[in-house]
Write a protein that holds these residues in place. Structure first.
Motif, PDB file in Angstrom:
ATOM      1  N   THR A 185       7.860 -59.361  54.076  1.00  0.00           N
ATOM      2  CA  THR A 185       6.456 -59.151  53.880  1.00  0.00           C
ATOM      3  C   THR A 185       6.056 -57.863  54.391  1.00  0.00           C
ATOM      4  O   THR A 185       5.245 -57.224  53.345  1.00  0.00           O
ATOM      5  CB  THR A 185       5.733 -60.159  54.563  1.00  0.00           C
ATOM      6  OG1 THR A 185       6.094 -61.667  54.007  1.00  0.00           O
ATOM      7  CG2 THR A 185       4.202 -59.887  54.161  1.00  0.00           C
ATOM      8  N   VAL A 186       6.409 -57.166  55.575  1.00  0.00           N
ATOM      9  CA  VAL A 186       6.132 -55.957  56.109  1.00  0.00           C
ATOM     10  C   VAL A 186       6.664 -54.933  55.155  1.00  0.00           C
ATOM     11  O   VAL A 186       5.906 -54.104  54.946  1.00  0.00           O
ATOM     12  CB  VAL A 186       6.913 -55.826  57.403  1.00  0.00           C
ATOM     13  CG1 VAL A 186       6.299 -54.549  57.899  1.00  0.00           C
ATOM     14  CG2 VAL A 186       6.257 -56.690  58.399  1.00  0.00           C
ATOM     15  N   ALA A 224       6.301 -59.977  63.598  1.00  0.00           N
ATOM     16  CA  ALA A 224       5.967 -60.867  64.681  1.00  0.00           C
ATOM     17  C   ALA A 224       4.362 -60.633  65.130  1.00  0.00           C
ATOM     18  O   ALA A 224       3.664 -61.698  65.132  1.00  0.00           O
ATOM     19  CB  ALA A 224       6.779 -60.812  65.941  1.00  0.00           C
ATOM     20  N   ALA A 225       3.831 -59.360  65.214  1.00  0.00           N
ATOM     21  CA  ALA A 225       2.638 -59.426  65.555  1.00  0.00           C
ATOM     22  C   ALA A 225       1.646 -59.704  64.350  1.00  0.00           C
ATOM     23  O   ALA A 225       0.493 -60.121  64.724  1.00  0.00           O
ATOM     24  CB  ALA A 225       2.476 -57.775  65.818  1.00  0.00           C
ATOM     25  N   ALA A 226       2.224 -59.608  62.927  1.00  0.00           N
ATOM     26  CA  ALA A 226       1.352 -60.012  61.904  1.00  0.00           C
ATOM     27  C   ALA A 226       1.428 -61.568  61.551  1.00  0.00           C
ATOM     28  O   ALA A 226       0.708 -62.073  60.701  1.00  0.00           O
ATOM     29  CB  ALA A 226       1.697 -59.260  60.551  1.00  0.00           C
ATOM     30  N   GLY A 227       2.416 -62.169  62.172  1.00  0.00           N
ATOM     31  CA  GLY A 227       2.767 -63.817  61.904  1.00  0.00           C
ATOM     32  C   GLY A 227       3.187 -63.767  60.661  1.00  0.00           C
ATOM     33  O   GLY A 227       2.893 -64.436  59.792  1.00  0.00           O
ATOM     34  N   THR A 228       4.156 -62.897  60.218  1.00  0.00           N
ATOM     35  CA  THR A 228       4.784 -63.092  58.746  1.00  0.00           C
ATOM     36  C   THR A 228       6.293 -62.595  58.924  1.00  0.00           C
ATOM     37  O   THR A 228       6.824 -62.433  60.026  1.00  0.00           O
ATOM     38  CB  THR A 228       4.187 -62.145  57.875  1.00  0.00           C
ATOM     39  OG1 THR A 228       4.557 -62.329  56.675  1.00  0.00           O
ATOM     40  CG2 THR A 228       4.085 -60.504  58.250  1.00  0.00           C
ATOM     41  N   PRO A 248      -1.967 -59.343  49.198  1.00  0.00           N
ATOM     42  CA  PRO A 248      -1.974 -60.800  49.422  1.00  0.00           C
ATOM     43  C   PRO A 248      -2.304 -60.979  50.902  1.00  0.00           C
ATOM     44  O   PRO A 248      -1.839 -59.862  51.625  1.00  0.00           O
ATOM     45  CB  PRO A 248      -0.608 -60.989  49.019  1.00  0.00           C
ATOM     46  CG  PRO A 248      -0.243 -59.970  48.062  1.00  0.00           C
ATOM     47  CD  PRO A 248      -1.069 -58.843  48.663  1.00  0.00           C
ATOM     48  N   PRO A 249      -2.642 -62.063  51.437  1.00  0.00           N
ATOM     49  CA  PRO A 249      -3.070 -62.507  52.590  1.00  0.00           C
ATOM     50  C   PRO A 249      -2.051 -61.727  53.838  1.00  0.00           C
ATOM     51  O   PRO A 249      -2.475 -61.133  54.875  1.00  0.00           O
ATOM     52  CB  PRO A 249      -3.517 -64.013  52.629  1.00  0.00           C
ATOM     53  CG  PRO A 249      -3.938 -64.275  51.389  1.00  0.00           C
ATOM     54  CD  PRO A 249      -2.997 -63.409  50.616  1.00  0.00           C
ATOM     55  N   SER A 250      -0.885 -62.340  53.473  1.00  0.00           N
ATOM     56  CA  SER A 250       0.259 -61.897  54.437  1.00  0.00           C
ATOM     57  C   SER A 250       0.503 -60.785  54.476  1.00  0.00           C
ATOM     58  O   SER A 250       0.764 -59.928  55.614  1.00  0.00           O
ATOM     59  CB  SER A 250       1.670 -62.731  54.216  1.00  0.00           C
ATOM     60  OG  SER A 250       1.938 -62.303  52.867  1.00  0.00           O
ATOM     61  N   GLU A 251       0.460 -59.780  53.531  1.00  0.00           N
ATOM     62  CA  GLU A 251       0.721 -58.451  53.214  1.00  0.00           C
ATOM     63  C   GLU A 251      -0.587 -57.474  53.993  1.00  0.00           C
ATOM     64  O   GLU A 251      -0.241 -56.681  54.721  1.00  0.00           O
ATOM     65  CB  GLU A 251       0.865 -57.871  52.043  1.00  0.00           C
ATOM     66  CG  GLU A 251       2.108 -58.296  51.348  1.00  0.00           C
ATOM     67  CD  GLU A 251       2.208 -57.665  49.970  1.00  0.00           C
ATOM     68  OE1 GLU A 251       1.851 -56.381  49.929  1.00  0.00           O
ATOM     69  OE2 GLU A 251       3.171 -58.262  49.367  1.00  0.00           O
ATOM     70  N   ALA A 252      -1.702 -58.288  53.835  1.00  0.00           N
ATOM     71  CA  ALA A 252      -2.893 -57.534  54.347  1.00  0.00           C
ATOM     72  C   ALA A 252      -2.921 -57.649  55.824  1.00  0.00           C
ATOM     73  O   ALA A 252      -3.280 -56.830  56.845  1.00  0.00           O
ATOM     74  CB  ALA A 252      -4.420 -58.407  54.088  1.00  0.00           C
ATOM     75  N   ALA A 257      -0.030 -57.844  57.705  1.00  0.00           N
ATOM     76  CA  ALA A 257       0.891 -56.662  58.069  1.00  0.00           C
ATOM     77  C   ALA A 257       0.342 -55.053  58.179  1.00  0.00           C
ATOM     78  O   ALA A 257       0.352 -54.306  58.936  1.00  0.00           O
ATOM     79  CB  ALA A 257       2.072 -56.514  57.360  1.00  0.00           C
ATOM     80  N   ALA A 258      -0.686 -55.037  56.921  1.00  0.00           N
ATOM     81  CA  ALA A 258      -1.375 -53.726  57.151  1.00  0.00           C
ATOM     82  C   ALA A 258      -2.344 -53.628  58.243  1.00  0.00           C
ATOM     83  O   ALA A 258      -2.662 -52.548  58.598  1.00  0.00           O
ATOM     84  CB  ALA A 258      -1.906 -53.611  55.649  1.00  0.00           C
ATOM     85  N   GLN A 259      -2.884 -54.871  58.514  1.00  0.00           N
ATOM     86  CA  GLN A 259      -3.909 -54.741  59.590  1.00  0.00           C
ATOM     87  C   GLN A 259      -3.349 -54.245  61.074  1.00  0.00           C
ATOM     88  O   GLN A 259      -3.818 -53.466  62.001  1.00  0.00           O
ATOM     89  CB  GLN A 259      -4.640 -56.043  59.768  1.00  0.00           C
ATOM     90  CG  GLN A 259      -5.711 -56.005  60.631  1.00  0.00           C
ATOM     91  CD  GLN A 259      -6.949 -55.111  60.430  1.00  0.00           C
ATOM     92  OE1 GLN A 259      -7.323 -55.311  59.152  1.00  0.00           O
ATOM     93  NE2 GLN A 259      -7.534 -54.571  61.194  1.00  0.00           N
ATOM     94  N   VAL A 260      -1.878 -54.651  61.159  1.00  0.00           N
ATOM     95  CA  VAL A 260      -1.435 -54.514  62.387  1.00  0.00           C
ATOM     96  C   VAL A 260      -0.954 -52.953  62.363  1.00  0.00           C
ATOM     97  O   VAL A 260      -1.179 -52.244  63.545  1.00  0.00           O
ATOM     98  CB  VAL A 260       0.182 -55.274  62.386  1.00  0.00           C
ATOM     99  CG1 VAL A 260       1.021 -54.780  63.485  1.00  0.00           C
ATOM    100  CG2 VAL A 260      -0.258 -56.616  62.672  1.00  0.00           C
ATOM    101  N   LEU A 261      -0.654 -52.213  61.191  1.00  0.00           N
ATOM    102  CA  LEU A 261      -0.459 -50.936  61.294  1.00  0.00           C
ATOM    103  C   LEU A 261      -1.666 -50.177  61.590  1.00  0.00           C
ATOM    104  O   LEU A 261      -1.622 -49.306  62.362  1.00  0.00           O
ATOM    105  CB  LEU A 261       0.102 -50.437  59.832  1.00  0.00           C
ATOM    106  CG  LEU A 261       1.464 -51.062  59.265  1.00  0.00           C
ATOM    107  CD1 LEU A 261       1.682 -50.348  57.869  1.00  0.00           C
ATOM    108  CD2 LEU A 261       2.552 -50.489  60.241  1.00  0.00           C
ATOM    109  N   LEU A 262      -2.799 -50.653  61.245  1.00  0.00           N
ATOM    110  CA  LEU A 262      -4.338 -50.087  61.500  1.00  0.00           C
ATOM    111  C   LEU A 262      -4.327 -50.208  63.096  1.00  0.00           C
ATOM    112  O   LEU A 262      -4.784 -49.276  63.726  1.00  0.00           O
ATOM    113  CB  LEU A 262      -5.112 -50.607  60.672  1.00  0.00           C
ATOM    114  CG  LEU A 262      -5.393 -50.056  59.512  1.00  0.00           C
ATOM    115  CD1 LEU A 262      -6.421 -51.093  58.585  1.00  0.00           C
ATOM    116  CD2 LEU A 262      -5.641 -48.608  59.232  1.00  0.00           C
TER     117      LEU A 262
END
Length: 292
Positions: free
Chosen positions: A62-63, A54-58, A27-31, A33-38
């Protein structure tokens, strides 16, 4: 998939590989969060779940769900796997620089050096104003409840006992349900001291929130500045080490937290010397009955 992570996922690069593979299906919000991990890479090891959110705006939840979607139990499991990705057993970049062929004496020397470094960092990372505020709250507290589970539990038990030796009514229940109930029974003026490396341990945070709702003040001893625990804290004392392949849940953080608790203990002794002297005289008298 939410049932944990298999051994194959623990190989170097596993977190990044899983995140890249799953991005399009999340889902967009989870994506995000995953993008921040990357994107944050090795910085994630030093970040709390709240900082990632905070960095993922979620949100924090959700993280956690994003990490579960990647096959981990939660954020901490993903972060530990990332630390292992970044510090393979041989030739890794862990602070100890431990090699497979190191004899026990060399391992001891390297760990001692790493621990000494963590204690020195604690001196500069703990906010002086927050420490002063914590001492003031504890000095005036009718009752003190010390919270800690897992590797933080022994520190909580030790802290409560040492507060008792200063004449402060303190306790550290071992059972998490009892901790939560006792937190709910606190009153304005009482203080909770919550010890948590991650600042995101569900039981500790829940009890601290309940204590706050009851009107008690919260002193947090933790390793990260932005966490669910520090969000409810009246005084956040931040000091601690990082997880490494060898020391999951950062044993160096326990040493840093111990020195912070020592600083509180000595400061409280100095703040109320008469009360402390009377209580410690009683302790010496009682303990003499248990020694030959």
């Amino acid at each position: 998939m939410t049932g944990g992570i298999d051994e194959a996922a623990r190989v170097p690069g596993s977190v990044a590989e899983r995140a890249r593979a799953a991005l399009r299906s999340l889902p967009p919000s989870e994506a995000r969060a995953a993008q921040v991990l990357l994107e944050r890479g090795s910085d994630v090891v030093r970040m709390s779940v709240s900082e990632i959110a905070a960095a993922a705006g979620t949100g924090v939840g959700t993280v956690v769900r994003a990490c579960q979607s990647l096959g981990f139990k939660g954020f901490q499991d993903a972060k530990i796997a990332l630390a292992q990705d970044l510090a393979p057993l041989v030739g890794g970049s862990s602070p100890e620089h431990i090699d497979r062929g190191d004899p026990p004496a060399e391992v001891l020397a390297k760990l001692a050096a790493s621990s000494a470094d963590a204690l020195q960092r604690a001196r500069s990372s703990v906010d002086a104003a927050a420490l002063e505020r914590a001492v003031g709250l504890l000095t005036a507290a009718p009752r003190v409840l010390v919270l800690g589970v897992g590797t933080s539990a022994p520190l909580a038990q030790d802290a409560a006992y040492r507060l008792l030796t200063l004449g402060i009514a303190a306790e550290a229940p071992a059972d998490v349900h009892v901790q939560h109930v006792r937190a709910g029974l606190l009153r304005p003026g009482d203080v909770v001291v919550a010890v948590s490396h991650t600042g995101a341990t569900r039981e500790t945070v829940s009890a601290a929130r309940r204590a706050k709702e009851s009107g008690a003040a919260v002193v947090a001893v933790t390793s990260f500045a932005t966490t669910p625990l520090t969000e409810v804290a009246d005084a956040a004392l931040v000091a601690g080490g990082l997880e490494t392949r060898y020391r999951v849940e950062a044993m160096t953080s326990r040493l840093a937290h111990l020195v912070v608790l020592d600083a509180l203990f000595v400061s409280l002794l100095l703040a109320e010397p008469d009360r402390s002297a009377a209580a410690q005289a009683l302790v010496v008298d009682v303990l003499s009955e248990h020694r030959f």
